[in-house]
Structures are given as C-alpha cells and as structure tokens.
Design a protein around this motif. Structure first.
Motif, PDB file in Angstrom:
ATOM      1  N   LEU A 306     -15.384 -30.429 -37.754  1.00  0.00           N
ATOM      2  CA  LEU A 306     -14.580 -29.335 -38.296  1.00  0.00           C
ATOM      3  C   LEU A 306     -15.118 -27.978 -37.836  1.00  0.00           C
ATOM      4  CD1 LEU A 306     -13.896 -30.616 -41.940  1.00  0.00           C
ATOM      5  CD2 LEU A 306     -12.388 -30.727 -39.951  1.00  0.00           C
ATOM      6  N   LYS A 307     -16.425 -27.891 -37.650  1.00  0.00           N
ATOM      7  CA  LYS A 307     -17.004 -26.648 -37.127  1.00  0.00           C
ATOM      8  C   LYS A 307     -16.469 -26.357 -35.719  1.00  0.00           C
ATOM      9  CE  LYS A 307     -21.478 -26.135 -39.481  1.00  0.00           C
ATOM     10  NZ  LYS A 307     -22.954 -26.147 -39.265  1.00  0.00           N
ATOM     11  N   GLU A 308     -16.316 -27.415 -34.934  1.00  0.00           N
ATOM     12  CA  GLU A 308     -15.772 -27.231 -33.584  1.00  0.00           C
ATOM     13  C   GLU A 308     -14.352 -26.688 -33.649  1.00  0.00           C
ATOM     14  OE1 GLU A 308     -17.249 -27.546 -30.561  1.00  0.00           O
ATOM     15  OE2 GLU A 308     -19.084 -27.736 -31.759  1.00  0.00           O
ATOM     16  N   ASN A 326     -17.793 -23.247 -44.732  1.00  0.00           N
ATOM     17  CA  ASN A 326     -17.869 -22.847 -46.134  1.00  0.00           C
ATOM     18  C   ASN A 326     -16.896 -23.610 -47.024  1.00  0.00           C
ATOM     19  OD1 ASN A 326     -19.697 -20.512 -45.527  1.00  0.00           O
ATOM     20  ND2 ASN A 326     -17.905 -19.854 -44.348  1.00  0.00           N
ATOM     21  N   ALA A 327     -17.054 -23.401 -48.319  1.00  0.00           N
ATOM     22  CA  ALA A 327     -16.216 -24.097 -49.299  1.00  0.00           C
ATOM     23  C   ALA A 327     -14.737 -23.788 -49.081  1.00  0.00           C
ATOM     24  CB  ALA A 327     -16.640 -23.699 -50.716  1.00  0.00           C
ATOM     25  N   TRP A 328     -14.443 -22.584 -48.593  1.00  0.00           N
ATOM     26  CA  TRP A 328     -13.040 -22.198 -48.380  1.00  0.00           C
ATOM     27  C   TRP A 328     -12.507 -22.642 -47.016  1.00  0.00           C
ATOM     28  CZ3 TRP A 328     -17.113 -18.864 -49.312  1.00  0.00           C
ATOM     29  CH2 TRP A 328     -17.644 -18.208 -48.201  1.00  0.00           C
ATOM     30  N   ASP A 329     -13.346 -23.357 -46.258  1.00  0.00           N
ATOM     31  CA  ASP A 329     -12.926 -23.843 -44.945  1.00  0.00           C
ATOM     32  C   ASP A 329     -12.452 -25.296 -44.960  1.00  0.00           C
ATOM     33  OD1 ASP A 329     -13.516 -21.458 -43.582  1.00  0.00           O
ATOM     34  OD2 ASP A 329     -15.624 -22.021 -43.335  1.00  0.00           O
ATOM     35  N   SER A 330     -12.918 -26.091 -45.922  1.00  0.00           N
ATOM     36  CA  SER A 330     -12.687 -27.543 -45.884  1.00  0.00           C
ATOM     37  C   SER A 330     -11.216 -27.898 -45.797  1.00  0.00           C
ATOM     38  CB  SER A 330     -13.301 -28.211 -47.121  1.00  0.00           C
ATOM     39  OG  SER A 330     -14.689 -28.035 -47.141  1.00  0.00           O
ATOM     40  N   SER A 331     -10.424 -27.464 -46.771  1.00  0.00           N
ATOM     41  CA  SER A 331      -9.007 -27.838 -46.810  1.00  0.00           C
ATOM     42  C   SER A 331      -8.259 -27.307 -45.591  1.00  0.00           C
ATOM     43  CB  SER A 331      -8.352 -27.315 -48.091  1.00  0.00           C
ATOM     44  OG  SER A 331      -8.909 -27.928 -49.229  1.00  0.00           O
ATOM     45  N   TYR A 332      -8.628 -26.099 -45.164  1.00  0.00           N
ATOM     46  CA  TYR A 332      -7.934 -25.457 -44.043  1.00  0.00           C
ATOM     47  C   TYR A 332      -8.146 -26.228 -42.745  1.00  0.00           C
ATOM     48  CZ  TYR A 332      -6.507 -21.751 -40.809  1.00  0.00           C
ATOM     49  OH  TYR A 332      -5.887 -21.022 -39.821  1.00  0.00           O
ATOM     50  N   TYR A 333      -9.387 -26.548 -42.438  1.00  0.00           N
ATOM     51  CA  TYR A 333      -9.655 -27.223 -41.160  1.00  0.00           C
ATOM     52  C   TYR A 333      -9.391 -28.722 -41.220  1.00  0.00           C
ATOM     53  CZ  TYR A 333     -11.223 -22.758 -39.489  1.00  0.00           C
ATOM     54  OH  TYR A 333     -11.240 -21.434 -39.116  1.00  0.00           O
ATOM     55  N   GLN A 334      -9.436 -29.309 -42.398  1.00  0.00           N
ATOM     56  CA  GLN A 334      -8.985 -30.700 -42.520  1.00  0.00           C
ATOM     57  C   GLN A 334      -7.490 -30.789 -42.227  1.00  0.00           C
ATOM     58  OE1 GLN A 334     -10.423 -31.566 -46.450  1.00  0.00           O
ATOM     59  NE2 GLN A 334     -12.391 -32.332 -45.726  1.00  0.00           N
ATOM     60  N   ARG A 335      -6.740 -29.794 -42.678  1.00  0.00           N
ATOM     61  CA  ARG A 335      -5.300 -29.753 -42.357  1.00  0.00           C
ATOM     62  C   ARG A 335      -5.093 -29.645 -40.856  1.00  0.00           C
ATOM     63  NH1 ARG A 335      -2.209 -25.815 -40.720  1.00  0.00           N
ATOM     64  NH2 ARG A 335      -3.657 -24.157 -41.328  1.00  0.00           N
TER      65      ARG A 335
END
Length: 677
Positions: A306-308, A326-335
């Motif tokens: 996800l970092k990539e 960050n915590a606010w990145d998980s849902s966004y980049y998983q999508r």
C-alpha cells in the motif's frame, strides 16, 4: 395464508411518563414474586412455588424491560430518551439489589439440595442451575459486608456504563470542509448534503460542508477523498470523539477489577470467561497472540504494498511523499488496490445494491434456506418509533405455518440515534402459562446512506455484509423456540453469539447468491459474472491487516481487564498496542477507546469472541453449506440444531449436533486468515 398475526406485544408509541410508569410496574411485579419466594418455609419450597413463579415473571417482564431501555438508543423524542436512560438506570439498580438477595439464594439453594434436578425437564433443570450459579457469581456465598460492598460497586458500574453509552449515542461533533477539500467524493454524497440542507453559505459566499462523525460521512471520506489532509483531519476527529467517556471507562475497569477480586477471581477477565466457551484467560491469550504472530509478517508485506501505491499516487499528484502510512490511509489505498489489481470499484458495485431491493432479495434467501415467509406490514398499520422504520411479519413456511415473530428495520441515521449497526432483541419468545408461544420481536438498527431525490439508498459491498450479518442475529431471534425467555435467541455464550451471523456473511461471496441479490437501480440488470468473480477473488485482499485490527481490539480488551495497574492510562495503552498489533499508529492526540462501545456494552473481556466464533462460523459454512448455499435441507438442519435452541443447551453441544463431529479450526485458518493451520 389465512392466519392473522397477533398485534406486537410492545407499544413503541409510549411517551416519557409511560416509560416511567412501566418501569415502576416491572419493579413492583418482580419484587412481589421475589418476596414471595424468599419467604417460603422449607415445606412450601415446591417446584410450582419457585421455578414456575420465577420463570413466569421473568418471561412476562423481559420484553417490557427491553422496551424501556432500548428507547434511549432509538427514540426520536428527547424526553423519551431521557426517561429511558432514567428507567434503565432505575431497573439496573433494582436488578442488582435483587441479584444480591441472600434470602432468595437460600431458598433456591435449599430447594436444589433436596431435588433431583434430572427428574425435571431439561430447560427447568438448566434454569435452576443457571440461577444458582448466577447468585454465586454475584457473591451470595460471601459475608454480608462483602456482599454489600459488591452491590455498591455494581450499581456504580451500571451508572458508568449507561452514561458512557448515552454519550456515545448522542455524540454530535463535526468538521467543516470547503468543496475543494472534498476532492474525490462523488455527487451522490455531496448531493445528499445539498438535499438535506447540510451545506451552508458563509458570509464570504463560500460553501462549506459539515461532516459528522457518523458512518455515512466517515466511510466515504476515508475511502474516497484524495486530499490527505482532509482524511487526516476527519480521521483524527473521528477517533477523538467522546473524550468525556475516558474517565468513565477507567472507572469501570477499576470497579470490575475490584469486584472480581472480592469474588475470588484473579481478574475481571477470569470472572467473565468462566461462563464462556473459551473458559480461561490463557486460552484466549494463546488464541489471540498466536494469530497476531502468524499475521505480523503478512501484515507488514501488505502495508509495504500500500505504501507503493501511496508513493505512486503522490508522484502523480506532484506531492511529496514522506514514506509514512497512516490510520487515514488504510481505507483509501485498500480501495485503490481493489480497483487497480482486482477492478473492484465499490462506487460502481453499489449501483447494483439498492437498499430496498437488496433487503427484499436477502429475505427471500432467508426464506428459502431457513423455511420462513416474510410479509411487510403496510406503513399505515405499523406502530413504529419513527417514520423511517419498517415492520415485517415472519411466518414458518415448513412445519405448522405458524407465526414466528416481528422484525423492525430502522436503517437510516438521525440525530441521537444508536450510531452503529446492531440487532436489538426487544421481546424474547417463551411458552406462556396456557402453553402458547409468545412471539419474539427484534429490530435491526443501522446507519446506511439515506435515499436522495433521484437515487435510492445504495449499499457498498461491505454494507451488504453488515446487512446480512445483523439480519442473521434477527433470524436467531425469530427462529428461536425455547420455553423460557432467558434461553431465547442470542442469549448463547458470548463467544458463540456472533457465529451464526458470521456464517451468513459467506452468502455475500457466493456467486449464485450475489447474482440473485443484485439489480441495477436504473436498469434492473443483475451484476455481471465478471464483477462477481472480482468480488470473490478480492475477499481476502489485505486480510492480514484487517484481522490484525480485530486482534488489536481483542488484545486491548483482554489487557485492560487483566491489568493490576490501579492507574492504568487507557489512552496510552490503546495507542501503543494499536501500533504494535495493527502495525498502524493511531492519529496523533486521539483516544479511540472513548468510543469503543463494546467495552461498556456487554463485550467487556469478550471482544475476542468475534474472532473466536469465526472459527465455528467457518467450520459450519465450509463443511455444510459450501456445496449448495441455498440448500433448504441443510438450512432446516441449521435452523433446528442451532437457531431454535437458543441457549437452552451449551453452544458446543449445538455445534456438535449440527456438524455431527467436534468443531475444527481448519476452515477458519484456510479461508478467513489465509495461513496453514
């Protein structure tokens, strides 16, 4: 169908004065019976005087008690909510007093000592054994001074829990954002805001949007918003709500620990687990820590992937990337991962899941599998607590075609309403003194996006899973057939209660069921086989991260309820453990435990049960339903062996009866965790 359903036994149109009056009546009736039983001389201590009277009053009053307490979470009227909170507090205090009555305990103990319980009916014997054990777990075997101390601890604990949940339900914080800061949010989302007047014009003529901390706002922002700062601000606000609950939680932890020590237990967790399937703290900690260890390396790998994606997107947008996740990145980049690698676009998928159609077809699946029939009650005939609420009758369609119960659906957000998704068991079923079954009532309460002027409410796939899960709890209530209210429906062991609903989530990844459930809200066309294939293949994408998050909650819950630290800092413990287990730090300055409602809503030292019961749910589905998810024969066996029995037998006995063998964790490790057993 020629039969007519009875009127619902509960009246949701009651006002604040009636809430208070009903509560007083409940207390008076219960007290009268308890006083009578406690006064019985040895020769008067008979089955009819003790078991029949206590069971009957418990049966008759359980639904009324549920009604007056549930209104605090669902009523749109502020005075009714306040009266409900007061009623729940008053009844809880009374119940604590009654549960600590040594005179009542002495009579029941005396009756049991001279009675061959095996000569009674199975539920009757279980009723008495459970009652005696409950008295012992309440400390009735202790000296009077210790009993009184325990009583006061529990009264204060009840007050703290009620106050915590009141704050949680009524949380109303919000964040302002300019239109430009909401880049990526679709017109559906912003259009609903315009329709409901939730955007305002400022003096400088610039439009700002007020976003609340409720799911229909939080989820779209964290999944769709391209502006990282907006996601950061909203996530931080979301995880920093209900600060006033921190001292209530920390007080509750101390009260629970002190009570456990008085009763002779090492910790509150030891006390709680004694009556669960897991039995011991060691068993739970081994289960959780073993899974956390196995998922650590896969979780690190998923985050690196996800970092990539984050780096690539930052480069594309001409923004600097600092290497963080960050915590606010998980849902966004998983999508983004789902869209890029699996072509799973939730914004497209939701067009096939309009709420009303999905519910209708979901109920048709339940009808086919469980042998039921649902009939919607016309709005003008349904007594409900809000115009959005729908009422359904449920009938048996296999055996005697009898009435099974009522189901209420309260699915859209509103101010001061319960903020999560849950099944509210409002009226347990039981067999009354005339031999008739009193029908159960259960409500599903959720917070899905409301319809707009030109579109129905559309569900993302994870919301379809939520719908299936919570309706599964409702089915547990509607199918339950027990003699006593205390054994009805989801009254099973806390670490088994989620298994039936978790099992039903698998229908959301079954190609045949998905095809049946879907209809494009404009064309009526079902979803394509290609999209279904993508959804199924993406089922376990980032499974390690998602399960590590659940493990964090369970481990945190066990840690705070086994701690001997008198000055436990729940915020420090929460944030440190979150980063260690879930591998993602909490937003700076946040305190997520203040809105962790499970800790004060009956899941204390029990959150592990979501993962624990998943073992059983996977075993049931993959050994029985996988070949034919719509099999009426297997569904009927499931209804008879699991749902109908409630807690009238131990959960392990129910499992073995349905499976025909001891349960196994093989399917769970393979299908849900993705690691070898």
């Amino acid at each position: 169908m020629t039969q007519t359903a009875p009127a619902p036994s509960l009246d949701f149109s009651i006002n604040a004065e009636q809430v208070e009056s009903i509560t007083s009546d409940i207390i008076a009736q219960e007290l009268e019976i308890n006083d009578f039983v406690a006064s019985l001389k040895p020769e008067e201590q008979t089955y009819e005087n003790i078991v029949v009277r206590l069971a009957r009053i418990e049966n008759e009053l359980a639904g009324k008690a549920q009604l007056v307490s549930s209104l605090s979470q669902i009523s749109p009227e502020s005075d009714v909510r306040e009266a409900s909170v007061a009623a729940e507090t008053k009844y809880d205090q009374f119940s604590i007093d009654q549960s600590m009555r040594h005179d009542l305990f002495s009579v029941i103990q005396s009756f049991i000592s001279k009675t061959n319980l095996d000569s009674l009916g199975q539920e009757e014997a279980r009723f008495l054994r459970k009652m005696e054990r409950s008295f012992r777990r309440n400390g009735l075997h202790l000296e009077e001074e210790k009993r009184n101390e325990l009583k006061e601890l529990r009264k204060r604990l009840s007050e703290a829990c009620i106050e915590f949940n009141k704050n949680w339900a009524r949380e109303s914080s919000s964040k302002w954002f300019f239109y430009e800061e909401l880049e990526g949010l679709d017109d559906d989302f912003l259009g609903i805001y315009a329709q409901h007047g939730l955007k305002t014009e400022q003096e400088d003529g610039v439009t700002k949007y007020i976003l609340t901390m409720k799911y229909p706002d939080v989820r779209p922002v964290l999944k769709l918003c391209k502006n990282e700062n907006t996601r950061r601000l909203h996530a931080t606000a979301y995880e920093s709500r209900n600060q006033e609950n921190i001292p209530l939680l920390e007080e509750a932890i101390k009260l629970r620990h002190k009570a456990a020590k008085i009763l002779g237990y090492k910790s509150h967790a030891d006390y709680v687990l004694e009556v669960k399937m897991a039995k011991t703290v060691e068993a739970v900690e081994t289960f959780l820590n073993d899974l956390a260890d196995k998922l650590h390396a896969p979780g690190v790998k998923e985050i690196e992937e996800l970092k990539e994606l984050k780096k690539a997107e930052k480069d594309k947008r001409g923004e600097n990337y600092d290497g963080s996740f960050n915590a606010w990145d998980s849902s966004y980049y998983q999508r983004i991962l789902l869209e890029n690698e699996y072509a799973v676009d939730q914004e497209q998928i939701k067009k096939y899941f309009s709420l009303e159609t999905t519910i209708q077809k979901m109920l048709e699946i339940y009808e086919k599998v469980l042998g039921l029939k649902f009939v919607k009650v016309p709005a003008e005939k349904a007594v409900v607590w809000h115009p959005d609420v729908q009422l359904f009758e449920c009938w048996d369609a296999v055996e005697d075609k009898s009435f099974s119960g009522f189901m209420y659906l309260d699915l859209f957000p509103r101010d001061n309403k319960y903020p999560h998704a849950a099944c509210f068991p409002l009226q347990p079923s039981y067999i009354n003194e005339h031999g008739d079954r009193v029908a159960p009532i259960a409500a599903m309460v959720a917070n899905f996006t409301k319809p707009s002027a030109d579109k129905p409410s559309l569900l993302k796939h994870d919301e379809v899973i939520t719908l299936f899960h919570e309706l599964g709890h409702v089915m547990h209530h509607l199918c339950s057939r027990t003699k006593y209210a205390r054994f009805h429906g989801t009254s099973v062991e806390g670490d088994f209660v989620e298994a039936p609903s978790q099992m039903l989530e698998n229908w959301c990844f079954d190609p045949k069921s998905l095809k049946y459930l879907t209809a494009h809200f404009e064309t009526g066309e079902p979803i394509s086989d290609e999209i279904i294939d993508r959804i199924v293949k993406a089922k376990n994408v980032d499974a390690a991260m998602l399960n590590l998050r659940q493990l964090f909650f369970g481990i945190y819950d066990m840690n705070i309820h086994t701690s001997d630290d008198e000055n436990l800092d729940t915020t420090k413990a929460y944030n440190e453990l979150r980063e260690k287990i879930s591998l993602i730090a909490a937003p700076e300055g946040s305190f997520g435990q203040a809105a962790f409602g499970h800790l004060m809503g009956g899941y204390d030292a029990g959150y592990y049960g979501y993962m624990w019961s998943k073992v059983f749910s996977s075993d049931m589905f993959f050994s029985k339903f996988e070949e034919n998810t719509l099999s009426p024969e297997v569904g009927y066996s499931y209804r008879k062996n699991i749902l109908e029995k409630g807690s009238s037998r131990d959960g392990m006995d129910l499992l073995k009866a349905f499976l025909g063998r001891e349960p196994s964790s093989e399917a769970f490790m393979r299908e849900d965790i993705g690691v070898a057993n």
